[in-house]
Design a protein around this motif. Structure first.
Motif, short mmCIF file in Angstrom:
data_model
loop_
_atom_site.label_atom_id
_atom_site.label_comp_id
_atom_site.label_asym_id
_atom_site.label_seq_id
_atom_site.Cartn_x
_atom_site.Cartn_y
_atom_site.Cartn_z
N ARG A 1 -58.79 50.56 -27.39
CA ARG A 1 -57.70 49.91 -27.28
C ARG A 1 -56.97 48.86 -26.61
O ARG A 1 -56.25 48.13 -26.90
N ALA A 2 -56.65 49.61 -25.01
CA ALA A 2 -55.59 48.90 -23.93
C ALA A 2 -56.67 47.75 -23.39
O ALA A 2 -56.38 47.35 -22.08
N GLY A 3 -57.48 47.75 -24.23
CA GLY A 3 -58.33 46.28 -23.07
C GLY A 3 -59.33 46.48 -21.61
O GLY A 3 -59.47 45.35 -21.04
N LYS B 1 -52.17 41.22 -30.90
CA LYS B 1 -52.13 42.82 -30.34
C LYS B 1 -52.70 43.35 -30.41
O LYS B 1 -52.62 44.90 -29.56
N TRP B 2 -53.98 43.77 -31.09
CA TRP B 2 -55.30 44.38 -30.79
C TRP B 2 -56.71 43.84 -30.01
O TRP B 2 -56.88 42.37 -30.68
N CYS B 3 -56.93 44.45 -29.91
CA CYS B 3 -58.78 44.38 -29.04
C CYS B 3 -59.59 44.81 -29.65
O CYS B 3 -61.28 44.62 -29.41
N ILE B 4 -59.06 45.88 -30.60
CA ILE B 4 -60.07 46.77 -31.71
C ILE B 4 -59.56 46.68 -33.05
O ILE B 4 -58.51 46.30 -32.70
N TYR B 5 -61.00 45.85 -33.36
CA TYR B 5 -60.40 46.12 -34.61
C TYR B 5 -61.36 47.30 -35.85
O TYR B 5 -62.64 47.28 -35.25
N PRO B 6 -60.86 47.56 -36.73
CA PRO B 6 -61.60 48.26 -37.66
C PRO B 6 -62.79 48.31 -38.20
O PRO B 6 -62.64 46.57 -38.82
N MET B 7 -64.04 48.16 -38.93
CA MET B 7 -65.44 47.97 -39.64
C MET B 7 -64.20 48.01 -41.03
O MET B 7 -63.80 49.12 -41.68
N TYR B 8 -65.19 46.92 -42.01
CA TYR B 8 -64.87 47.12 -43.20
C TYR B 8 -64.27 48.36 -44.35
O TYR B 8 -64.14 48.82 -44.27
N ASP B 9 -66.18 49.42 -43.73
CA ASP B 9 -66.27 50.51 -44.81
C ASP B 9 -64.83 51.49 -44.13
O ASP B 9 -64.68 52.70 -45.41
N PHE B 10 -64.65 51.40 -43.07
CA PHE B 10 -63.87 52.62 -42.97
C PHE B 10 -62.39 52.05 -43.18
O PHE B 10 -61.26 52.60 -43.29
N THR B 11 -61.89 50.45 -42.95
CA THR B 11 -60.90 50.41 -43.19
C THR B 11 -59.95 49.93 -44.89
O THR B 11 -59.50 50.47 -45.37
N HIS B 12 -61.58 49.42 -45.51
CA HIS B 12 -60.88 49.05 -47.24
C HIS B 12 -60.51 50.86 -47.31
O HIS B 12 -60.11 50.77 -48.68
N CYS B 13 -61.29 51.54 -47.25
CA CYS B 13 -61.41 52.74 -48.61
C CYS B 13 -59.75 53.76 -47.82
O CYS B 13 -58.83 54.07 -48.53
N ILE B 14 -59.47 53.45 -46.37
CA ILE B 14 -57.88 53.96 -46.34
C ILE B 14 -56.76 53.03 -46.85
O ILE B 14 -55.75 53.49 -46.81
N SER B 15 -57.20 51.81 -47.14
CA SER B 15 -56.73 50.56 -47.24
C SER B 15 -56.54 51.22 -48.54
O SER B 15 -54.61 51.23 -49.53
N ASP B 16 -57.27 51.59 -49.74
CA ASP B 16 -56.81 51.65 -50.84
C ASP B 16 -55.56 52.87 -51.34
O ASP B 16 -55.19 52.99 -52.62
N ALA B 17 -56.40 53.86 -50.31
CA ALA B 17 -55.66 55.70 -50.24
C ALA B 17 -53.60 55.13 -50.28
O ALA B 17 -53.29 55.41 -50.30
N ILE B 18 -53.37 54.07 -48.74
CA ILE B 18 -52.22 54.14 -48.69
C ILE B 18 -51.88 53.10 -49.81
O ILE B 18 -50.46 53.50 -49.47
N PHE C 1 -62.92 40.49 -28.60
CA PHE C 1 -60.58 39.80 -27.83
C PHE C 1 -60.91 38.43 -28.50
O PHE C 1 -61.47 37.41 -28.84
N ALA C 2 -59.69 38.45 -30.30
CA ALA C 2 -59.77 37.64 -30.73
C ALA C 2 -58.91 37.70 -31.24
O ALA C 2 -58.04 38.75 -32.07
N HIS C 3 -58.04 36.29 -31.48
CA HIS C 3 -56.94 36.54 -31.98
C HIS C 3 -56.49 36.04 -33.91
O HIS C 3 -57.69 35.76 -34.40
N HIS C 4 -55.72 37.15 -33.55
CA HIS C 4 -55.70 37.41 -35.44
C HIS C 4 -54.74 36.09 -36.23
O HIS C 4 -53.25 36.85 -35.81
N HIS C 5 -54.66 36.28 -37.36
CA HIS C 5 -54.12 35.32 -38.07
C HIS C 5 -52.77 36.48 -38.43
O HIS C 5 -51.82 35.57 -38.71
N GLN C 6 -52.67 37.22 -38.66
CA GLN C 6 -51.73 37.75 -39.00
C GLN C 6 -51.05 38.45 -37.82
O GLN C 6 -49.85 38.91 -36.95
N THR C 7 -51.75 39.53 -37.21
CA THR C 7 -51.31 40.24 -35.50
C THR C 7 -51.27 39.30 -34.31
O THR C 7 -51.16 39.96 -33.67
#
Length: 552
Positions: A163-165, A206-223, A197-203
């Protein structure tokens, strides 16, 4: 709590009805979660109508619009804006503010740390080639990464430094620790975080590590408190991973993933990757090219939003994969436009008609209905003089009895005007007809001749001195084959006549035609003014022909 019967029943509604009846849920909450890496297409319209339609039909139901924005290399804020416009244009409203998976990056990171602490995830240093090799095949199990059993403290330290790059892209990743022998390849220690290491249109940066879709999607649904996570069948083998992630983190909400068949449409590509290639290779003029199956392309072509919603309702929601005829979509468009599009006249391939016995100084103002079956639309005024344009295909020097248009020496009725008779043709040196000289019967305005002769043919026209020049873009399906996605090279199955441009004239009343407003050009088809149109240069797109020209 009962279902509001405004949508057709299907297996998903049956599940929801049972959940409400048993008290599992007091209300339902769905979401439409596109990745902003391209424009939405007709396949997405099916999902939009399903998810937002459920929120309309059930009491106290909600539907979120959430952007699953975990891959900054392919995503763009322009796509975000276009998707919002498409959903709104289709007639739906999302609950509250727009959501982004990136809104939850801190929470996602914390849940990833939790998995490491519970020995359910580890930092792996295999490269991409080694990862594929260790993963195994459909017929042979994978083998454990040499980093699979590294100490918890070490994985926590490395993940924090990722995360710290401190590490290069591809040098490390975080993987879930599940089962390398699972028959489901998705469960063989899937990657859940990677360095990018890529510029994100929202963040931003700030981040240089990004979660994969399968990890993100279910948690986003739950949140977000989603009760029913609806997706297409290609995500069916993702469901065990969806459930595994939620079962192994400390989150209370456990959405249920339900899969339905995606929309496959004849003569149409519904792969964003392949559609993007059409744009990049300039085979089409952008994502909103009226030949594209994108919602923005269909909107520009003149498809009514109500017709797309009607189409999605008619094809239904099932688990059975099938391919829908393009004619079914076009039929929905015709039905809507037949009922709602005002009439007008346009001559797309003009030839001049001189009415020799009409006073050359005279101009009349004739009256015609805006719609033959809807008097509430009112009437329109048609200038008429001794010179008009008709369509070149509406005249022949000789023809058999089946030809009901203008023939040399015979009569035809001008729509909403007089009966004329072709007396003479004028040709240029190459033998092309430049003018048709006719005579008219002044007693036939709005009625058959009084001497008992019958005039069966009716043709459209535009006054030659009181009109507006216009460009007509005649659109047809982009591909010649029913399944263009199966072609090795889509350029080989392109329809060379998917766009034909003509120049002619429209009624004077269309001088201020509003972009996207529909018109039926009588005997020609349904048209709308294009985005390129203005009062100085009118441009009309053919939305659909009056009937299916591909039938049979």
């Amino acid at each position: 709590m009962t279902q509001v019967e405004t949508g057709p029943s299907n297996f998903i509604r049956n599940i929801i009805d049972d959940d409400l009846k048993t008290g599992k849920h007091q209300s339902i909450h769905t979401r439409f979660p596109p990745e902003p890496n391209g424009y939405l297409h007709i396949g997405h319209a099916k999902s939009i109508c399903l998810n937002f339609g459920l929120a309309v039909d059930y009491p106290n139901a909600l539907c979120n619009l959430r952007f699953d924005d975990t891959n900054p290399l392919k995503e763009d804020a322009d796509y975000v804006a276009a998707i919002q416009e498409d959903v709104s244009w289709l007639g739906f409203k999302w609950a509250g503010d727009i959501h982004y998976s990136s809104d939850y990056f801190e929470q996602l990171y914390a849940y990833a740390v939790e998995l490491i602490e519970n020995e359910k995830a580890y930092v792996c240093e295999l490269n991409a080639e080694q990862t594929r090799e260790y993963r195994g095949t459909l017929t042979s199990p994978g083998k454990d990464s040499p980093f699979r059993n590294r100490p918890i403290a070490e994985s926590l330290d490395l993940f924090a430094r990722m995360r710290a790059g401190e590490f290069e892209e591809g040098s490390m990743m975080l993987r879930a620790k599940i089962d390398m022998a699972s028959p489901n390849m998705k469960m063989r220690d899937p990657v859940i975080y990677r360095i990018r290491f890529a510029h994100h249109h929202q963040t931003g940066d700030k981040w240089c590590i990004y979660p994969m879709y399968d990890f993100t999607h279910c948690i986003s649904d739950a949140i977000e408190g989603i009760t029913h996570s609806l997706c297409t069948l290609e995500f069916e083998d993702h469901r065990p991973l969806y459930d595994w992630v939620l079962a192994n983190i400390s989150i209370k909400c456990k959405p249920r993933q339900i899969e339905f068949s995606r929309l496959n449409l004849q003569y149409t590509l519904t792969s964003k990757r392949k559609l993007n290639a059409l744009v990049v290779d300039k085979i089409v003029d952008g994502w909103d090219d009226p030949r594209m199956p994108t919602i923005s392309g269909m909107r520009r072509r003149g498809y009514p939003a109500a017709a797309i919603r009607d189409f999605c309702q008619r094809i239904g929601i099932t688990k059975q994969e099938n391919t829908v005829e393009l004619a079914s979509l076009e039929a929905c468009v015709r039905e809507d436009l037949e009922a709602n599009a005002p009439r007008a006249m346009a001559v797309i391939d003009p030839v001049k008609v001189i009415i020799t016995n009409y006073d050359e100084h005279k101009t009349e103002q004739l009256t015609a209905p805006m719609h033959p079956k809807d008097e509430s639309m009112g009437t329109r005024t048609l200038p008429f003089s001794g010179q008009i344009y008709i369509d070149r295909a509406d005249f022949r020097e000789s023809a058999n009895k089946k030809y009901k248009r203008l023939v040399l020496g015979k009569e035809v009725r001008l729509r909403n005007a007089y009966v004329i008779k072709a007396d003479e043709v004028i040709k240029d040196t190459e033998g092309n007809i430049t003018e048709i000289h006719c005579s008219y019967d002044p007693e036939t305005l709005g009625k058959n001749p009084s001497d008992g002769r019958k005039v069966k043919g009716v043709i459209h026209w535009v006054d030659a001195t009181n009109n507006k020049p216009a460009e007509f873009r005649i659109y047809d399906r982009l591909f010649l084959t029913e399944n263009p996605g199966a072609a090795e090279n889509v350029e080989e199955v392109l329809n060379p006549e998917s766009l034909i441009v003509r120049h002619g004239f429209v009624e004077l009343g269309l001088a201020d035609a509003v972009v996207n407003d529909a018109h039926q050009f009588e005997r020609e088809g349904y048209f709308c003014a294009d985005n390129d149109s203005n009062t100085e240069h009118l441009v009309f797109n053919r939305t659909v022909a009056l009937r299916d020209s591909w039938a049979g």
